[in-house]
Design a protein around this motif. Structure first.
Motif, mmCIF file in Angstrom:
data_model
loop_
_atom_site.group_PDB
_atom_site.id
_atom_site.type_symbol
_atom_site.label_atom_id
_atom_site.label_comp_id
_atom_site.label_asym_id
_atom_site.label_seq_id
_atom_site.Cartn_x
_atom_site.Cartn_y
_atom_site.Cartn_z
ATOM 1 N N THR A 1 21.970 -31.308 -1.832
ATOM 2 C CA THR A 1 21.159 -31.433 -3.048
ATOM 3 C C THR A 1 20.754 -30.057 -3.576
ATOM 4 N N ILE A 2 20.331 -29.197 -2.669
ATOM 5 C CA ILE A 2 19.946 -27.835 -3.070
ATOM 6 C C ILE A 2 21.123 -27.120 -3.741
ATOM 7 N N ILE A 3 22.297 -27.238 -3.129
ATOM 8 C CA ILE A 3 23.499 -26.587 -3.671
ATOM 9 C C ILE A 3 23.873 -27.169 -5.035
ATOM 10 N N ASN A 4 23.861 -28.489 -5.116
ATOM 11 C CA ASN A 4 24.244 -29.127 -6.386
ATOM 12 C C ASN A 4 23.295 -28.747 -7.519
ATOM 13 N N ASP A 5 22.009 -28.720 -7.216
ATOM 14 C CA ASP A 5 21.030 -28.345 -8.243
ATOM 15 C C ASP A 5 21.264 -26.907 -8.708
ATOM 16 N N ALA A 6 21.536 -26.032 -7.739
ATOM 17 C CA ALA A 6 21.749 -24.624 -8.092
ATOM 18 C C ALA A 6 23.045 -24.453 -8.894
ATOM 19 N N LEU A 7 24.102 -25.148 -8.475
ATOM 20 C CA LEU A 7 25.377 -25.062 -9.214
ATOM 21 C C LEU A 7 25.184 -25.555 -10.648
ATOM 22 N N ASP A 8 24.415 -26.637 -10.779
ATOM 23 C CA ASP A 8 24.142 -27.198 -12.100
ATOM 24 C C ASP A 8 23.464 -26.161 -12.988
ATOM 25 N N ARG B 1 31.422 -25.288 2.737
ATOM 26 C CA ARG B 1 31.207 -23.842 2.859
ATOM 27 C C ARG B 1 29.772 -23.442 2.542
ATOM 28 N N PRO B 2 29.223 -23.882 1.410
ATOM 29 C CA PRO B 2 27.823 -23.505 1.151
ATOM 30 C C PRO B 2 26.846 -24.086 2.169
ATOM 31 N N VAL B 3 27.080 -25.316 2.603
ATOM 32 C CA VAL B 3 26.183 -25.908 3.611
ATOM 33 C C VAL B 3 26.236 -25.073 4.885
ATOM 34 N N PHE B 4 27.430 -24.660 5.265
ATOM 35 C CA PHE B 4 27.574 -23.823 6.454
ATOM 36 C C PHE B 4 26.831 -22.498 6.286
ATOM 37 N N MET B 5 26.892 -21.937 5.086
ATOM 38 C CA MET B 5 26.201 -20.657 4.888
ATOM 39 C C MET B 5 24.694 -20.835 5.059
ATOM 40 N N LEU B 6 24.151 -21.873 4.435
ATOM 41 C CA LEU B 6 22.707 -22.110 4.550
ATOM 42 C C LEU B 6 22.321 -22.409 6.000
ATOM 43 N N ALA B 7 23.124 -23.245 6.651
ATOM 44 C CA ALA B 7 22.805 -23.635 8.035
ATOM 45 C C ALA B 7 22.889 -22.431 8.974
ATOM 46 N N ASP C 1 15.670 -17.223 5.952
ATOM 47 C CA ASP C 1 15.215 -18.130 4.893
ATOM 48 C C ASP C 1 16.436 -18.471 4.042
ATOM 49 N N SER C 2 16.904 -19.720 4.121
ATOM 50 C CA SER C 2 18.171 -20.053 3.462
ATOM 51 C C SER C 2 18.064 -20.039 1.935
ATOM 52 N N GLN C 3 16.849 -19.970 1.434
ATOM 53 C CA GLN C 3 16.643 -19.857 -0.012
ATOM 54 C C GLN C 3 17.412 -18.656 -0.591
ATOM 55 N N VAL C 4 17.383 -17.544 0.141
ATOM 56 C CA VAL C 4 18.036 -16.320 -0.360
ATOM 57 C C VAL C 4 19.560 -16.439 -0.357
ATOM 58 N N ALA C 5 20.074 -17.437 0.372
ATOM 59 C CA ALA C 5 21.533 -17.582 0.492
ATOM 60 C C ALA C 5 22.118 -18.470 -0.602
ATOM 61 N N ILE C 6 21.247 -19.059 -1.422
ATOM 62 C CA ILE C 6 21.742 -20.037 -2.408
ATOM 63 C C ILE C 6 22.757 -19.434 -3.401
ATOM 64 N N ASP D 1 18.338 -12.487 -4.700
ATOM 65 C CA ASP D 1 17.017 -11.891 -4.923
ATOM 66 C C ASP D 1 16.899 -10.513 -4.266
ATOM 67 N N VAL D 2 16.921 -9.468 -5.102
ATOM 68 C CA VAL D 2 16.875 -8.100 -4.561
ATOM 69 C C VAL D 2 15.516 -7.752 -3.961
ATOM 70 N N ASN D 3 14.520 -8.573 -4.242
ATOM 71 C CA ASN D 3 13.213 -8.318 -3.618
ATOM 72 C C ASN D 3 13.186 -8.802 -2.175
ATOM 73 N N LYS D 4 14.109 -9.693 -1.846
ATOM 74 C CA LYS D 4 14.129 -10.244 -0.484
ATOM 75 C C LYS D 4 15.352 -9.817 0.313
ATOM 76 N N VAL D 5 16.391 -9.416 -0.374
ATOM 77 C CA VAL D 5 17.631 -9.031 0.309
ATOM 78 C C VAL D 5 17.961 -7.586 -0.063
ATOM 79 N N HIS D 6 18.188 -6.761 0.924
ATOM 80 C CA HIS D 6 18.502 -5.347 0.679
ATOM 81 C C HIS D 6 19.817 -5.226 -0.101
#
Lengths: 296, 296
Positions: free
Chosen positions: B12-19, B48-54, B62-67, B129-134
């Motif tokens: 759901t997170i992935i689909n919402d973001a893709l949308d 693939r995206p689910v694997f990245m978040l997991a 925090d998997s939020q930054v991986a979206i 997010d450059v504030n959370k990821v170098h």
């Protein structure tokens, strides 16, 4: 240095770098590299990368740092030509007097060579020297190049161009096509040159206007050359856009008005260049003038 | 949380973001967005995206930054399917029970939708997010994803696959095809999840082995399902790889040996996962086991 010597110098730098970036690597299938290299080294004018290096230098930057991004833009330009030439698109057998990629190899290889070049382009931008260029600058270039090349840029322009085929379209639709299909990538190349030289936002704005006006002038000139050009000089069938029933400026507003438009846009571009307040805009101005007086 | 609920949550997170990332923007041609969205929302498993978040969560990130990166990998996967289905490639009319992109739209639009998705993928990684990821981490992801998707990765695998068609090939050639055509992108997705969670180089190494072994197991399982699967379940013609004279594991080493190979690779993958020393590898292990017992 004469303009000719300056251009030749930049072209050599770009060609050497492209040769290095596109070196064949074992154990991967050799044909994909052959196919990528075939189109990259098929006689392109290197207009976009040369503009990027020249813009970087015009703002007092070291154009050495712009080489990866400049080559990336050339890879994107090349991939777009490979895909545009495909049977499902423009169905061209020749480009610049040489067989198109899918005629030299085959359709599947041509599609994949385009895909690989587009992918490689983004990997190449990442090769920008992080010791000399701030990561935020690389980040900004990646964003802008992605936008300029994608559905909001070059691909959007190509789609609009296909949709316009055989239809009566308005001048504003044609401007959209030109601004996106060819203008976007030229424009982003010039802007990246400024960004890499740490140009101010004000300078980036004016060099952007320069790029956009010049890009449109360049494309209208292309339309004109398709009508009045000499087949041997431009290397494709003269009048092929008319055969294809493609919308062009001369078709919409006539040949003379098109020539006047090129002149007007070039003047506007050169005014914007003035306002961009470069350290030395000699070569940028010379390239711009050369472009609109070219015969191929 | 059950595995099913966990997967559904991530999907759901992935689909919402893709949308959101693929939202239509005026004044660009609407059809290119329709075509991109058609294939992106054509029922993909989001593996693939689910694997990245997991993976990111398994290493305590925090998997939020991986979206953004996760969606980028899904866009690349989708573009590769669109282009693979083209008449010049696999010439498939259906995928997952729905018309392929070029059958729903047309060939030119399908080629361009693939190009636009690939381009958009790199622009989307830049939205991290450059504030959370170098910035260096974003830079590393861009390099790795470009390599995994290009001539040294996925495209190279597709070329090798085409070259193998109708030929007697060795097991090591088939391993090259699987490792590159499908393995490379899955593997980079998993590694990016680890990178985003600031996993150590040692951890990145073992999660890389986990990814590679699991990827190959997954692909052999795909080959097996193509033979024993049920057409309604997998949504394409069963045995189509055999019709196409495609090299597959069952063709080369037989069905039973292929099943044993899947088992062996999965065990090796799970051992590597152990050595990767995750904070909590529960879901990663569950997804891995689910993958090799799947029926579609």
């Amino acid at each position: 240095m004469t303009l000719k010597a300056y251009l030749q110098d930049k072209i050599t730098i770009i060609n050497d770098a492209l040769d290095k970036y596109l070196e064949y690597k074992k154990p991967h299938p050799e044909v994909i590299y052959e196919s990528m290299r075939y189109s990259v080294f098929a006689g392109g004018k290197r207009l976009r990368p040369v503009f990027m290096l020249a813009t970087c230098e015009a703002f007092g930057g070291d154009s050495q740092v712009a080489i990866p991004a400049a080559c990336a833009v050339e890879m994107i330009h090349t991939y777009s030509l490979i895909h545009d030439d495909l049977p499902a698109m423009d169905n061209d057998d020749y480009r610049r007097g040489k067989l198109t990629n899918h005629k030299k190899f085959n359709e599947a290889t041509a599609i994949l060579a385009g895909d690989a070049l587009l992918t490689k382009a983004f990997g190449t931008i990442c090769l920008t020297d992080v010791n000399k260029v701030h990561p935020n600058v690389i980040h900004q270039m990646l964003c802008e190049i992605s936008t300029a090349a994608g559905a909001e840029g070059m691909v959007g322009g190509q789609v609009a161009d296909m949709e316009a085929e055989g239809k009566q379209i308005e001048l504003q639709d044609l401007e959209y096509i030109h601004a996106h299909k060819t203008g976007a990538l030229l424009s982003v190349a010039i802007r990246c040159g400024a960004i890499l030289a740490n140009a101010s936002l004000e300078q980036q704005k004016y060099i952007g206007i320069f790029a956009d006006q010049l890009g449109l002038a360049f494309q209208i000139q292309d339309d004109i050359l398709d009508i009045v050009g000499n087949q041997e000089v431009i290397g494709k069938k003269v009048g092929s856009d008319i055969d294809n029933n493609k919308a062009t400026y001369p078709r919409l507003i006539g040949l003379e008005q098109s020539k006047a438009k090129v002149q007007e846009l070039t003047e506007q571009a050169l005014q914007a260049l003035e306002l961009a307040n470069c350290k030395d805009s000699t070569y940028l101005r010379a390239i711009a003038n050369y472009l609109i007086s070219r015969e191929s």
